[in-house]
Structure formats: structure tokens, C-alpha cells
Design a protein around this motif. Structure first.
Motif, PDB file in Angstrom:
ATOM      1  N   GLN A  81       5.835  -5.841  -1.139  1.00  0.00           N
ATOM      2  CA  GLN A  81       6.813  -4.944  -1.756  1.00  0.00           C
ATOM      3  C   GLN A  81       6.200  -3.609  -2.162  1.00  0.00           C
ATOM      4  OE1 GLN A  81       9.956  -5.424  -1.684  1.00  0.00           O
ATOM      5  NE2 GLN A  81       9.881  -7.552  -0.967  1.00  0.00           N
ATOM      6  N   MET A  82       4.919  -3.599  -2.504  1.00  0.00           N
ATOM      7  CA  MET A  82       4.269  -2.355  -2.921  1.00  0.00           C
ATOM      8  C   MET A  82       4.258  -1.324  -1.799  1.00  0.00           C
ATOM      9  SD  MET A  82       1.274  -0.506  -2.435  1.00  0.00           S
ATOM     10  CE  MET A  82       0.134  -1.730  -1.784  1.00  0.00           C
ATOM     11  N   THR A 142       2.975 -14.790  -5.754  1.00  0.00           N
ATOM     12  CA  THR A 142       3.312 -13.527  -6.409  1.00  0.00           C
ATOM     13  C   THR A 142       2.446 -12.391  -5.892  1.00  0.00           C
ATOM     14  OG1 THR A 142       3.969 -14.720  -8.401  1.00  0.00           O
ATOM     15  CG2 THR A 142       3.582 -12.355  -8.622  1.00  0.00           C
ATOM     16  N   TRP A 143       1.147 -12.640  -5.752  1.00  0.00           N
ATOM     17  CA  TRP A 143       0.270 -11.593  -5.213  1.00  0.00           C
ATOM     18  C   TRP A 143       0.688 -11.204  -3.802  1.00  0.00           C
ATOM     19  CZ3 TRP A 143      -4.130 -15.116  -7.192  1.00  0.00           C
ATOM     20  CH2 TRP A 143      -4.399 -14.813  -8.525  1.00  0.00           C
ATOM     21  N   TRP A 160       6.822  -3.263 -10.123  1.00  0.00           N
ATOM     22  CA  TRP A 160       7.134  -4.654  -9.796  1.00  0.00           C
ATOM     23  C   TRP A 160       7.927  -5.321 -10.919  1.00  0.00           C
ATOM     24  CZ3 TRP A 160       6.860  -8.366  -6.023  1.00  0.00           C
ATOM     25  CH2 TRP A 160       6.938  -9.704  -6.441  1.00  0.00           C
ATOM     26  N   TYR A 217       3.022   0.776  -9.062  1.00  0.00           N
ATOM     27  CA  TYR A 217       3.863  -0.393  -8.788  1.00  0.00           C
ATOM     28  C   TYR A 217       3.290  -1.637  -9.461  1.00  0.00           C
ATOM     29  CZ  TYR A 217       7.275  -3.200  -6.262  1.00  0.00           C
ATOM     30  OH  TYR A 217       8.320  -4.036  -5.951  1.00  0.00           O
ATOM     31  N   TRP A 218       1.969  -1.703  -9.593  1.00  0.00           N
ATOM     32  CA  TRP A 218       1.344  -2.803 -10.317  1.00  0.00           C
ATOM     33  C   TRP A 218       1.632  -2.710 -11.824  1.00  0.00           C
ATOM     34  CZ3 TRP A 218      -2.871  -2.543 -13.858  1.00  0.00           C
ATOM     35  CH2 TRP A 218      -3.394  -3.787 -14.247  1.00  0.00           C
ATOM     36  N   TRP A 252       3.888  -9.205  -4.101  1.00  0.00           N
ATOM     37  CA  TRP A 252       3.612  -7.874  -4.647  1.00  0.00           C
ATOM     38  C   TRP A 252       3.050  -6.957  -3.567  1.00  0.00           C
ATOM     39  CZ3 TRP A 252      -0.803  -4.951  -4.728  1.00  0.00           C
ATOM     40  CH2 TRP A 252      -0.738  -3.768  -5.470  1.00  0.00           C
ATOM     41  N   TRP A 253       2.111  -7.438  -2.782  1.00  0.00           N
ATOM     42  CA  TRP A 253       1.492  -6.624  -1.731  1.00  0.00           C
ATOM     43  C   TRP A 253       2.556  -6.108  -0.767  1.00  0.00           C
ATOM     44  CZ3 TRP A 253      -1.691  -3.651   0.745  1.00  0.00           C
ATOM     45  CH2 TRP A 253      -1.724  -3.628   2.138  1.00  0.00           C
ATOM     46  N   GLN A 285       6.636  -9.218 -16.309  1.00  0.00           N
ATOM     47  CA  GLN A 285       5.708  -9.207 -15.171  1.00  0.00           C
ATOM     48  C   GLN A 285       5.074  -7.833 -14.930  1.00  0.00           C
ATOM     49  OE1 GLN A 285       6.661 -11.409 -11.574  1.00  0.00           O
ATOM     50  NE2 GLN A 285       8.253 -12.575 -12.626  1.00  0.00           N
ATOM     51  N   TYR A 305      11.409  -6.956 -10.144  1.00  0.00           N
ATOM     52  CA  TYR A 305      11.482  -8.413 -10.005  1.00  0.00           C
ATOM     53  C   TYR A 305      11.273  -9.188 -11.300  1.00  0.00           C
ATOM     54  CZ  TYR A 305      11.528  -7.764  -4.969  1.00  0.00           C
ATOM     55  OH  TYR A 305      11.893  -7.396  -3.692  1.00  0.00           O
ATOM     56  N   LEU A 361       1.679  -7.540 -13.447  1.00  0.00           N
ATOM     57  CA  LEU A 361       1.700  -8.904 -12.911  1.00  0.00           C
ATOM     58  C   LEU A 361       1.328  -9.949 -13.962  1.00  0.00           C
ATOM     59  CD1 LEU A 361       0.189  -8.466  -9.328  1.00  0.00           C
ATOM     60  CD2 LEU A 361       2.582  -8.585  -9.989  1.00  0.00           C
TER      61      LEU A 361
END
Length: 460
Positions: A128-129, A121-122, A94, A89-90, A125-126, A110, A98, A113
Motif C-alpha cells: 500500500q505504501m 501487516t508488514w 497507514w 505513510y509509516w 503496508w509495503w 496503527q 487502515y 504500525l
């Protein structure tokens, strides 16, 4: 003399104290804003932690409803699902979900990231991951006890990297085809899926449907065309897993307010557990009437069915509607399990397709029926994360129409692309283990270890 003293004090106040007071007010306002931002950051971190912990729940449900000889394999699948989910996902997910929009279909930047290095954003991301990895876990349960470990890992990577985030982009990016563009313009309302009945559960559920159709049933599941029960080895673990999942739904739905200061977060939580309880009670009653005894594992799935169904509408409906949604979810999950086994002849050890697929679809459509809307007179008129349009019960039709469209797209996308992917994996790697390995159990064959070594017969 007195008036001169008062005049002097007024001048002193205006020159020295007045500006200081104004500055204090501004500082206080800035401090409150910073505190609200910090609260939101912490809210999403903690809620993401609860969703992460749901992987323990999924693991326990899956191993509890399957046999001892496959326990280590199931634990490895669920463990690696979240490990791969974090990295994939990273790397890719993502950005597709997004990143900058391309024709309402997917994001284009992105990745890793890059270009988005900030706390917000971090934090996003967390949160949504942990959602992204959940979809693959749903597939794991449905295809348990006969799927090749390598093949499962490959599919997990593809689901988190592409299958899940594409539909997620359509719904949650703000610029996807279900929230802007010709479909929305034609219908007159935007699609609403508060916490993922469609994005997470339908995608996982219908991907699982494609997988079990291709991998086939476990040996001994069907005899003379009739389904045969293959009991799991630990009902206590299955129930413990179910309760852990219910706890995790506080983060799943509550965190989807995306705001630690949201005034309707408690409504979301209350509706979540009203539906969960109603689903469990309904299935208990159904199985009691049908067989003369209340079925434990199906009742536990009734709770999960209610949770899945309320995930989309929990921030848009009244309490009574949440109970009705849970009751109907109980009927849906029971009918779905029976239909899959007795009509389609599909083998789903944990009932994942019925729980997540069918009840996910019901949850999405329920928004279009029960949503209070944001119009004048609605108790949710000022809510930030509720369905904009009223449901059918409140005179609205546009919200119902876009919900049906979104539900259909989730089924077509998840099932269609997953069927293709599983077919390719089956040809290149092989989706199913051999009959010999399935009978022996995947723990020893795939991992060279048993989860319960004291149960093994050791030759002297």
C-alpha cells in the motif's frame, strides 16, 4: 490360514499405518496452506517492487516532456516523493487508511504500525505504501517547471499523510462510507475500485488540477489567449518512461488481487494491456486525423490513459469491454488535454490531469457500465476481487449508481482539500518561484547544479 494373515495385516494397518496416513494428509494440507501464504507474501513483495519502479517511469516521462534546465529539480522531486512517502505513510498514512474505523471517515490507530507487528501487516503496508507515493508524483508532473521545491515537499507530506489515505479509507478499509453505512444501504451496492482508478489516480489528478490553477501557467505558455507548445527536451526518455510505467502496471493491477493464488490474476493482466494498447491506438488515430500527423507524446499519453481507466474495472469485465474502455479513454485524454489548454487555459506539461484525473473518473464509472457481477451465470461468479453488482449492460443499476457517487466524492475531496492546502502553502511559503528563477531554470536556482553541465556556457 490366508484369512488369518489378511486379518493380521488389516489390524497392523489400522493400528500403525492408518493414523500415520491421516497425519500425513493433515501435514500435507498444512504445508499447502503455508505454501499458498508464502506465495501471496512473495507476490505482493514483487508486485510492490514493480510499483516502486514506476517512480523511475514517472521521472523519465516528466523530464522528457519538460526542458533541460529543470531536469535535476524534477529528479529530486520524484526521488524525495518516494523517500518521504515511505516515512510519512509509516508514521501516519497507514493508520488513517487502515486503522480502527471512526464513523466511516478515517482510521484511528496503527500509527507507526504500532500494535500490528506481524508479517501480514508488514506485507500489506509495503504494497500500500508504494501506491500512496504515486499520487504525489502525479502532482509533480502537472506543476513542473515553476513550483517551489519546499512547497512541493510540504504538499507531498500532506497528501501522503492525510489527503490520499482518507479517501483510501472510504474505499479500501472495508468499513469506509463507500463500502458500508448509509450510502451503501441506500443504494444497495458497495463501491468497487479494484486497483485505484479513483483512490490513486483521481486523487492525484484532481489534486494536480487544484495545484495548477493556483500556481498558474509557465512563462510563455499562452500568448494572446492561445496555448503555445513548449516542447520537452527528450522524447526518447518520455517513451522509455511510458513503457516502464506500463511494466509497473503488472504490479499495480496484478498485485491488487492481494492473493498470489488468485485464479483470475491473468484476466486482470490481459485486460490491463488490452486497454493500454487500445488507448494508444485511439489517440494515434485521433491526432492523425486532426493534424495530418500522428502525435508521439499524445499517443504515449493514450497508453497511460488506457492503463488508468482499466485500473478500476480490470478484474470485473470481459476482454472486449477492456478494449472499449481503453478506446473511450483515448477520446477522454485527448479531449481533456485540449479542454484544459484551450478552454480552461491551464498549463499541464505532462497532461497529468487528463490522464489521471479525467481517465481515473472514467475508469471508476466504467465499472458500473461493464461489470459482469458475481451473480449466477457470470464467469466471475466465484471471483474474490470483482465488483459484486452487474453493470448497466447486464441489467444492473445499483453498481452504476454507487460508482457515480464514489467518482463525485473523489473529485470533491481531492480538488477541494488540495485547493485549500495549496492556498495556505502559497500564503505561508510561496507556491511559485520568481520569474527570474523560472527563466534561469530550477536546477541551478534550487539545487545549485545542472543535470547536463556540458550544455552550460562557462565563462573563462
Amino acid at each position: 490360514m490366508i484369512w488369518q494373515v489378511l486379518l493380521l495385516m488389516s489390524v497392523i494397518f489400522m493400528v500403525f499405518i492408518g493414523p500415520a496416513s491421516a497425519e500425513t494428509v493433515e501435514e500435507n494440507a498444512a504445508g499447502i496452506a503455508d505454501l499458498q501464504t508464502a506465495l501471496t507474501f512473495m507476490w505482493l513483495l514483487l508486485c510492490g517492487g514493480l510499483v516502486f519502479f514506476m517512480h523511475a517511469g514517472f521521472s523519465l516521462v516528466e523530464i522528457g516532456l519538460t526542458r533541460t534546465k529543470n531536469t535535476a529539480n524534477i529528479l529530486m522531486k520524484n526521488f524525495m516523493t518516494i523517500c518521504l512517502g515511505v516515512i510519512v505513510y509509516w508514521l501516519v498514512g497507514w493508520g488513517i487508511m487502515y486503522g480502527a474505523d471512526a464513523a466511516g471517515i478515517l482510521g484511528t490507530d496503527q500509527f507507526m504500525l504500532m500494535g500490528a507487528m506481524d508479517n501480514a501487516t508488514w506485507n500489506g503496508w509495503w504494497f500500500q505504501m508504494v501506491f500512496a507515493a504515486t499520487g504525489a508524483t502525479i502532482v509533480s508532473g502537472a506543476m513542473a517547471e515553476r513550483t517551489d521545491f519546499k512547497s512541493y515537499l510540504v504538499y507531498t507530506i500532506l497528501l501522503v499523510a492525510f489527503i490520499y489515505p482518507v479517501y483510501g479509507h472510504w474505499v479500501w478499509s472495508g468499513s469506509g462510507i463507500l463500502t458500508s453505512g448509509f450510502l451503501v444501504d441506500a443504494i444497495g451496492e458497495t463501491f468497487h475500485d479494484f486497483a485505484g482508478s479513483g483512490v490513486v489516480h483521481s486523487i492525484g489528478g484532481y489534486s494536480a488540477l487544484a495545484g495548477i490553477m493556483i500556481v498558474g501557467p509557465r512563462i510563455g505558455k499562452f500568448k494572446n489567449g492561445k496555448a503555445v507548445a513548449i516542447p520537452g527536451h527528450s522524447l526518447p526518455l518520455a517513451f522509455l518512461g511510458t513503457l516502464i510505467l506500463a511494466l509497473g502496471w503488472i504490479g499495480f493491477n496484478g498485485g491488487s488481487t492481494l492473493d498470489g493464488n488468485d485464479p483470475y490474476a491473468n484476466l486482470v493482466i490481459v485486460n490491463t494491456f488490452l486497454a493500454a494498447a487500445a488507448g494508444a491506438i485511439m489517440v494515434m488515430i485521433i491526432t492523425w486525423i486532426k493534424t495530418g500527423k500522428p502525435d508521439p507524446s499524445l499517443t504515449a499519453n493514450g497508453m497511460l490513459a488506457g492503463l488508468v481507466a482499466i485500473t478500476a474495472p480490470c478484474g470485473s469485465v470481459a476482454n472486449w469491454a477492456a478494449i472499449v474502455i481503453g478506446i473511450i479513454a483515448g477520446f477522454v485524454v485527448y479531449a481533456g488535454v485540449m479542454f484544459n489548454e484551450n478552454t480552461l487555459k491551464l498549463d499541464d506539461p505532462v497532461g497529468a490531469v487528463a490522464v489521471h484525473g479525467y481517465c481515473g473518473t472514467w475508469g471508476v464509472i466504467a465499472v458500473g457500465i461493464f461489470a459482469l457481477g458475481q451473480g449466477d451465470g457470470s464467469m466471475l461468479a466465484d471471483a474474490a476481487y470483482t465488483a459484486a453488482g452487474a453493470g448497466l449492460l447486464y441489467g444492473g443499476t445499483a453498481q452504476f449508481m454507487i460508482q457515480v457517487v464514489g467518482a463525485i466524492l473523489s473529485i470533491v475531496w481531492a480538488f477541494g482539500i488540495s485547493f485549500i492546502v495549496f492556498k495556505i502553502i502559497d500564503v505561508i511559503i510561496g507556491l511559485r518561484v520568481s520569474e527570474e528563477h523560472e527563466i534561469a531554470g530550477l536546477d541551478v536556482v534550487e539545487h545549485g547544479i545542472s543535470a547536463y553541465p556540458e550544455f552550460m556556457i562557462i565563462k573563462e
